[in-house]
Design a protein around this motif. Sequence first.
Motif, mmCIF file in Angstrom:
data_model
loop_
_atom_site.group_PDB
_atom_site.id
_atom_site.type_symbol
_atom_site.label_atom_id
_atom_site.label_comp_id
_atom_site.label_asym_id
_atom_site.label_seq_id
_atom_site.Cartn_x
_atom_site.Cartn_y
_atom_site.Cartn_z
ATOM 1 N N GLU A 8 -38.336 17.325 -3.826
ATOM 2 C CA GLU A 8 -38.693 16.103 -4.121
ATOM 3 C C GLU A 8 -38.873 15.008 -3.235
ATOM 4 O O GLU A 8 -39.303 13.999 -2.470
ATOM 5 C CB GLU A 8 -38.248 15.329 -5.245
ATOM 6 C CG GLU A 8 -36.495 14.860 -5.399
ATOM 7 C CD GLU A 8 -35.922 15.804 -5.885
ATOM 8 O OE1 GLU A 8 -34.702 14.923 -6.854
ATOM 9 O OE2 GLU A 8 -36.092 17.303 -5.400
ATOM 10 N N VAL A 9 -37.082 15.411 -1.697
ATOM 11 C CA VAL A 9 -37.115 15.312 -0.841
ATOM 12 C C VAL A 9 -37.850 15.390 0.866
ATOM 13 O O VAL A 9 -38.398 16.686 0.703
ATOM 14 C CB VAL A 9 -36.082 14.425 -1.024
ATOM 15 C CG1 VAL A 9 -35.478 13.693 -1.625
ATOM 16 C CG2 VAL A 9 -34.883 15.850 -0.192
ATOM 17 N N ILE B 33 -31.639 11.010 -4.479
ATOM 18 C CA ILE B 33 -30.762 9.971 -3.994
ATOM 19 C C ILE B 33 -29.918 10.771 -3.548
ATOM 20 O O ILE B 33 -28.920 11.291 -2.218
ATOM 21 C CB ILE B 33 -29.904 9.755 -4.604
ATOM 22 C CG1 ILE B 33 -31.192 8.150 -4.363
ATOM 23 C CG2 ILE B 33 -29.102 8.199 -4.455
ATOM 24 C CD1 ILE B 33 -30.657 6.612 -5.476
ATOM 25 N N ASN B 34 -29.050 12.409 -4.675
ATOM 26 C CA ASN B 34 -27.943 12.589 -4.764
ATOM 27 C C ASN B 34 -28.842 14.613 -3.427
ATOM 28 O O ASN B 34 -27.901 14.430 -2.434
ATOM 29 C CB ASN B 34 -27.776 13.064 -6.505
ATOM 30 C CG ASN B 34 -26.812 13.159 -6.854
ATOM 31 O OD1 ASN B 34 -25.889 11.453 -6.342
ATOM 32 N ND2 ASN B 34 -27.273 12.890 -7.920
ATOM 33 N N ARG B 35 -30.116 14.183 -4.178
ATOM 34 C CA ARG B 35 -30.622 15.199 -2.698
ATOM 35 C C ARG B 35 -30.385 14.729 -1.173
ATOM 36 O O ARG B 35 -30.714 15.541 -0.409
ATOM 37 C CB ARG B 35 -31.714 15.795 -3.055
ATOM 38 C CG ARG B 35 -32.052 17.006 -3.855
ATOM 39 C CD ARG B 35 -32.779 17.704 -4.515
ATOM 40 N NE ARG B 35 -33.936 18.422 -3.859
ATOM 41 C CZ ARG B 35 -32.757 19.863 -3.778
ATOM 42 N NH1 ARG B 35 -31.851 19.829 -3.627
ATOM 43 N NH2 ARG B 35 -33.646 21.346 -2.962
ATOM 44 N N LEU B 36 -30.616 13.612 -1.561
ATOM 45 C CA LEU B 36 -30.904 13.194 0.011
ATOM 46 C C LEU B 36 -28.704 12.938 0.325
ATOM 47 O O LEU B 36 -29.385 13.537 1.786
ATOM 48 C CB LEU B 36 -31.426 11.683 0.571
ATOM 49 C CG LEU B 36 -32.991 11.560 0.165
ATOM 50 C CD1 LEU B 36 -33.052 10.078 -0.514
ATOM 51 C CD2 LEU B 36 -33.368 12.138 1.373
ATOM 52 N N LEU C 78 -28.737 16.614 1.834
ATOM 53 C CA LEU C 78 -29.293 16.645 3.163
ATOM 54 C C LEU C 78 -28.493 15.853 4.633
ATOM 55 O O LEU C 78 -28.243 16.429 5.292
ATOM 56 C CB LEU C 78 -30.773 16.115 3.087
ATOM 57 C CG LEU C 78 -31.832 16.607 2.600
ATOM 58 C CD1 LEU C 78 -32.922 16.242 2.902
ATOM 59 C CD2 LEU C 78 -31.766 18.229 2.512
ATOM 60 N N HIS C 79 -28.310 14.738 4.491
ATOM 61 C CA HIS C 79 -26.820 14.245 5.147
ATOM 62 C C HIS C 79 -25.847 15.422 5.560
ATOM 63 O O HIS C 79 -25.851 14.532 6.727
ATOM 64 C CB HIS C 79 -27.008 12.558 4.549
ATOM 65 C CG HIS C 79 -25.563 11.885 5.446
ATOM 66 N ND1 HIS C 79 -24.578 11.669 5.083
ATOM 67 C CD2 HIS C 79 -25.996 10.873 6.927
ATOM 68 C CE1 HIS C 79 -24.276 11.069 6.126
ATOM 69 N NE2 HIS C 79 -24.946 10.755 7.064
ATOM 70 N N GLN C 80 -25.204 15.636 4.383
ATOM 71 C CA GLN C 80 -23.716 15.906 4.277
ATOM 72 C C GLN C 80 -23.759 17.242 5.062
ATOM 73 O O GLN C 80 -23.286 17.594 6.067
ATOM 74 C CB GLN C 80 -23.294 16.057 3.167
ATOM 75 C CG GLN C 80 -22.954 14.766 2.826
ATOM 76 C CD GLN C 80 -22.433 15.032 0.656
ATOM 77 O OE1 GLN C 80 -22.798 15.608 0.512
ATOM 78 N NE2 GLN C 80 -21.112 14.031 0.913
ATOM 79 N N ALA C 81 -25.068 18.018 5.413
ATOM 80 C CA ALA C 81 -25.432 19.204 5.730
ATOM 81 C C ALA C 81 -25.745 19.453 7.691
ATOM 82 O O ALA C 81 -25.356 19.595 7.979
ATOM 83 C CB ALA C 81 -26.619 19.970 4.780
ATOM 84 N N GLY C 82 -26.116 17.878 7.454
ATOM 85 C CA GLY C 82 -26.549 17.467 9.022
ATOM 86 C C GLY C 82 -27.721 18.885 9.521
ATOM 87 O O GLY C 82 -28.167 18.866 8.729
ATOM 88 N N LEU C 83 -26.808 18.939 10.633
ATOM 89 C CA LEU C 83 -27.881 20.447 11.446
ATOM 90 C C LEU C 83 -27.592 22.242 11.126
ATOM 91 O O LEU C 83 -28.352 22.682 10.983
ATOM 92 C CB LEU C 83 -27.467 19.972 12.859
ATOM 93 C CG LEU C 83 -28.079 19.203 13.533
ATOM 94 C CD1 LEU C 83 -28.183 18.785 14.912
ATOM 95 C CD2 LEU C 83 -29.445 19.485 13.860
ATOM 96 N N ASP C 84 -26.325 21.620 10.166
ATOM 97 C CA ASP C 84 -25.841 23.290 8.794
ATOM 98 C C ASP C 84 -26.893 23.876 9.038
ATOM 99 O O ASP C 84 -27.810 25.245 9.415
ATOM 100 C CB ASP C 84 -25.116 23.017 8.264
ATOM 101 C CG ASP C 84 -23.667 22.462 8.539
ATOM 102 O OD1 ASP C 84 -23.371 22.645 10.398
ATOM 103 O OD2 ASP C 84 -22.425 21.449 7.842
ATOM 104 N N ASN C 85 -27.938 23.877 7.940
ATOM 105 C CA ASN C 85 -28.583 24.446 7.663
ATOM 106 C C ASN C 85 -30.354 24.988 8.085
ATOM 107 O O ASN C 85 -30.991 25.661 8.090
ATOM 108 C CB ASN C 85 -29.106 23.505 6.062
ATOM 109 C CG ASN C 85 -28.809 22.968 5.024
ATOM 110 O OD1 ASN C 85 -27.634 24.396 4.798
ATOM 111 N ND2 ASN C 85 -28.769 22.211 3.863
#
Length: 187
Positions: free
Chosen positions: A76-77, A106-109, A112-119
Amino acid sequence: MTPEEIAGTLTELFDTSAINAIAPGSWQVDTSTFRLLVLLSEDNTWLRVLLPIIPAESGQPFLGQFLEANFDDTQEVRYALSEGVIWGVFQHDSGTLVSPDLSNAINRLISLHQAGLDNVFNQFIQSRIRQIIQAAKQQGQSLQATMQSLERFYAEGLMGDINQTSEAREEVLAVWRRQLERLWNED
């Protein structure tokens, strides 16, 4: 969702000292690791939640992977690009939005923020490994022959750091081996 319900959901998720009402229908959540923006449209019919992920300059080489993630992974994000920043974005009709869905978004956002470029970097690398596999197969190479070529490239300094220790080189080659073995039969 009403502005009061949105504020209540934010209070459930974050410490009240982190939440600032910056204008009617607009909130900013400041934590030690991120700044989240929650914005209602002027007529209160549309909600947008924004979280900066990385500067666009850092993410430029991976824009294709960000778009693929939007299609396959982000649910959804979405990733979006604006004002020199790659953002995590959630948009929804506020009339049909419920608190649990806003909390999940919000938790998914935040994820995404925590993953940064990793994924997206991992997706990029995986696509490159698939290209190596495809090229090796087109040349009639086996998995073992492909691995031997990579070992030779590292030994000759064509790949890797020229000052790399033999132990470090073996670790990198072990990762190559695992990835090639994992992906070899997919293509």
